[in-house]
Design a protein around this motif. Structure first.
Motif, PDB file in Angstrom:
ATOM      1  N   GLU A 369     -26.753 -37.060  73.323  1.00 13.17           N
ATOM      2  CA  GLU A 369     -26.145 -36.047  74.218  1.00 13.17           C
ATOM      3  C   GLU A 369     -27.112 -34.897  74.473  1.00 13.17           C
ATOM      4  N   SER A 370     -27.892 -34.515  73.445  1.00 13.00           N
ATOM      5  CA  SER A 370     -28.854 -33.426  73.640  1.00 13.00           C
ATOM      6  C   SER A 370     -30.038 -33.863  74.483  1.00 13.00           C
ATOM      7  N   GLN A 373     -29.380 -33.958  78.526  1.00 14.18           N
ATOM      8  CA  GLN A 373     -29.149 -32.699  79.225  1.00 14.18           C
ATOM      9  C   GLN A 373     -30.244 -32.378  80.245  1.00 14.18           C
ATOM     10  N   ARG A 379     -22.726 -31.760  84.755  1.00 11.71           N
ATOM     11  CA  ARG A 379     -21.867 -31.290  83.672  1.00 11.71           C
ATOM     12  C   ARG A 379     -21.711 -32.440  82.677  1.00 11.71           C
ATOM     13  N   TRP A 380     -22.447 -32.363  81.592  1.00 12.25           N
ATOM     14  CA  TRP A 380     -22.455 -33.439  80.610  1.00 12.25           C
ATOM     15  C   TRP A 380     -21.328 -33.222  79.606  1.00 12.25           C
TER      16      TRP A 380
END
Length: 527
Positions: A369-370, A373, A379-380
């Motif tokens: 997830e990081s 980005q 919009r994650w």
């Protein structure tokens, strides 16, 4: 009991059976290395069918020879044993008669040994090959019983010699062949005589020879039938092998569609199945290689053509040169990415492409997830995180998820939402880790969903309005599929036209995942 000469065994008096000496092998006087090269190059021209038949025939023939020789020796020994037993029986009967000492015709005691012998001999019925003789004072009395062979009848001293022998039994070679004899001496005062019983074994030996000739004839007939059956059976067994050879001969450089028909469940059928599997792999590899070369050649030819064309028309104007060099640099970068992707797909065929280890899925998902980005102004949202450990290659899975994230960015507009997550499904040992990324782009056209994970396949959006879609080489999703296949899992897509698309991976999560699970094809899922 009459001593039948134990110092001379019965089975050693017959004719000696000699086996023909083995023919010495042919010695090759050529140098060893040269001879070996010739043998390896030429080999045997005899068909395998005849080799099998010849070996079966040779083995059966040797077995029959051993059986015939053994049977003949046993039968000859039985002839000698029966002759010894008959002689012993006759001697015992005479001893019993002489011990009684009563003349059955007068019921009075015998008055002489000669009368005893004559009376006893007149009451006997010798079997074939057996002769009984009474001898008194070195002469044969008139009571010879039995069929005396002609050669023996011409030798009157044969039986009288046995009466004066030191032993009471023995074996002599007579004009009629081997003669086994036994003697019982009788005394009555000064009157002496001998009862001699002889057995000529030549009659029994002749019967053995007739029997062996019959058995040999039957054996040869059986050998001929065995040879014929072996030839037919060998042909039947080797038929699939010949079929494999014919199929292999029919396979051309560009035609790998021929297959061997499989019948039954034996080893030959397994060979045919293995050969067909090999052809399937070869055909798949050849088709993939041909398609790969064609597509790669086309994809690489385009940037080269663009670069060459712009360099040939390169202007002297600084601004024009800057724009041209910027375009050339962009094309070269695209070609570099294309080559890197091709190398990645080539490496995916190696067994060490994926190294599975126990991985904390929650931490791995947070790392993914990081990393997504910076890929785009989206919009994650991390919607779902699985808790636990899974046996995966974290680096390859992260690479696949980043590729799916880049694909979502490429097919959506700035400010839209991209969701991602992971979950466990099923129970051990079939527990599955499912990872997914969902975008709000135009979605995937229904006809493209089944093939979107193929190499050089670019999916067409269901609705291209409002999207900033960038063209690629069509290798990103192929790399995702390769990573899923290396994990023995699958890559899938679920799309609703005009409402985005969801791409995901389903991977075996446990160390002991089923070994029989084949490389899965990408699954199309439509919601």
């Amino acid at each position: 009991m009459i001593d039948l000469d134990p110092a001379r065994p019965a089975d050693t008096t017959g004719p000696t059976l000699r086996q023909p000496a083995s023919r010495p092998g042919v010695i090759d006087h050529r140098p060893a290395a040269a001879g070996s090269r010739i043998l390896r190059r030429r080999g045997s021209r005899l068909p395998a069918r005849w080799k099998i038949t010849a070996w079966i025939m040779l083995t059966t023939f040797l077995l029959l020879v051993v059986v015939l020789v053994t049977a003949r020796n046993l039968l000859l020994r039985d002839v000698n044993t029966r002759a010894n037993a008959d002689i012993a029986q006759e001697a015992d009967e005479f001893r019993t008669f002489a011990a009684e000492g009563v003349d059955p015709t007068t019921t009075q005691p015998f008055t002489s040994v000669e009368r005893l012998l004559e009376t006893y001999l007149l009451r006997q019925s010798p079997i074939e090959g057996e002769v009984m003789v009474g001898i008194v004072d070195g002469r044969q009395i008139r009571g010879i019983r039995g069929d005396l062979p002609a050669p023996v009848a011409a030798d009157p001293g044969l039986f009288t010699a046995t009466a004066t022998a030191d032993r009471t039994s023995g074996v002599v070679d007579s004009p009629a062949g081997e003669m086994r004899w036994g003697r019982v001496d009788v005394e009555s005062g000064a009157d002496r005589g001998s009862f001699v019983v002889a057995a000529f074994t030549e009659v029994g030996r002749a019967g053995v020879d007739r029997t062996m000739r019959t058995i040999a004839a039957v054996s040869l007939t059986g050998l001929a039938l065995t040879t014929g059956v072996a030839y037919l059976v060998a042909g039947r067994i080797l038929l699939p092998v010949r079929t494999v050879r014919a199929v292999a001969a029919d396979i051309g450089e560009t035609d790998l569609t021929a297959r061997v028909p499989v019948e039954g469940r034996d080893d030959i059928a397994a060979l045919a199945e293995t050969f067909n599997d090999m052809l399937d792999r070869l055909e798949h590899a050849y088709t993939t290689q041909r398609q790969f070369v064609d597509d790669a050649g086309h994809e690489l030819r385009t940037p080269i053509t663009v670069v060459r064309g712009h360099l040939e028309l390169l202007s002297e104007d600084p601004e024009e040169r800057r724009r041209t060099l910027a375009l050339v640099d962009s094309e070269l970068n695209r070609m570099g990415r294309l080559v890197s992707d091709l190398l990645m797909l080539a490496k995916a065929e190696q067994p060490d492409f994926v190294v599975r280890r126990p991985v904390d899925i929650a931490q791995t998902m947070l790392d993914i997830e990081s990393k997504v980005q910076p890929l785009g102004e989206r919009r994650w949202h991390l919607m779902e995180v699985a808790e636990g450990t899974a046996w995966i290659d974290a680096q390859r899975v992260t690479q696949a998820m980043l590729q799916l994230a880049a694909n979502a960015v490429a097919h959506s507009v700035d400010g839209t939402t991209v969701q991602l997550g992971c979950r466990f499904t099923g129970t051990e040992p079939d527990r599955t880790l499912s990872l997914w990324i969902s975008d709000q782009g135009p979605g995937v056209a229904p006809e493209d969903a089944p093939v979107i994970f193929e190499r050089f396949r670019r999916g067409r959006p269901a609705d291209s309005a409002g999207t900033d879609r960038r063209s690629g080489a069509g290798l990103g999703l192929a790399i995702v599929r390769a990573i899923a296949d290396a994990h023995h899992g699958s890559a899938w897509v679920r799309s609703v036209p005009g409402d985005g698309a969801t791409f995901g991976l389903d991977l075996p999560a446990d160390a002991a995942y089923p070994a029989h699970r084949d490389t899965a094809e990408p699954n199309e899922r439509k919601g």
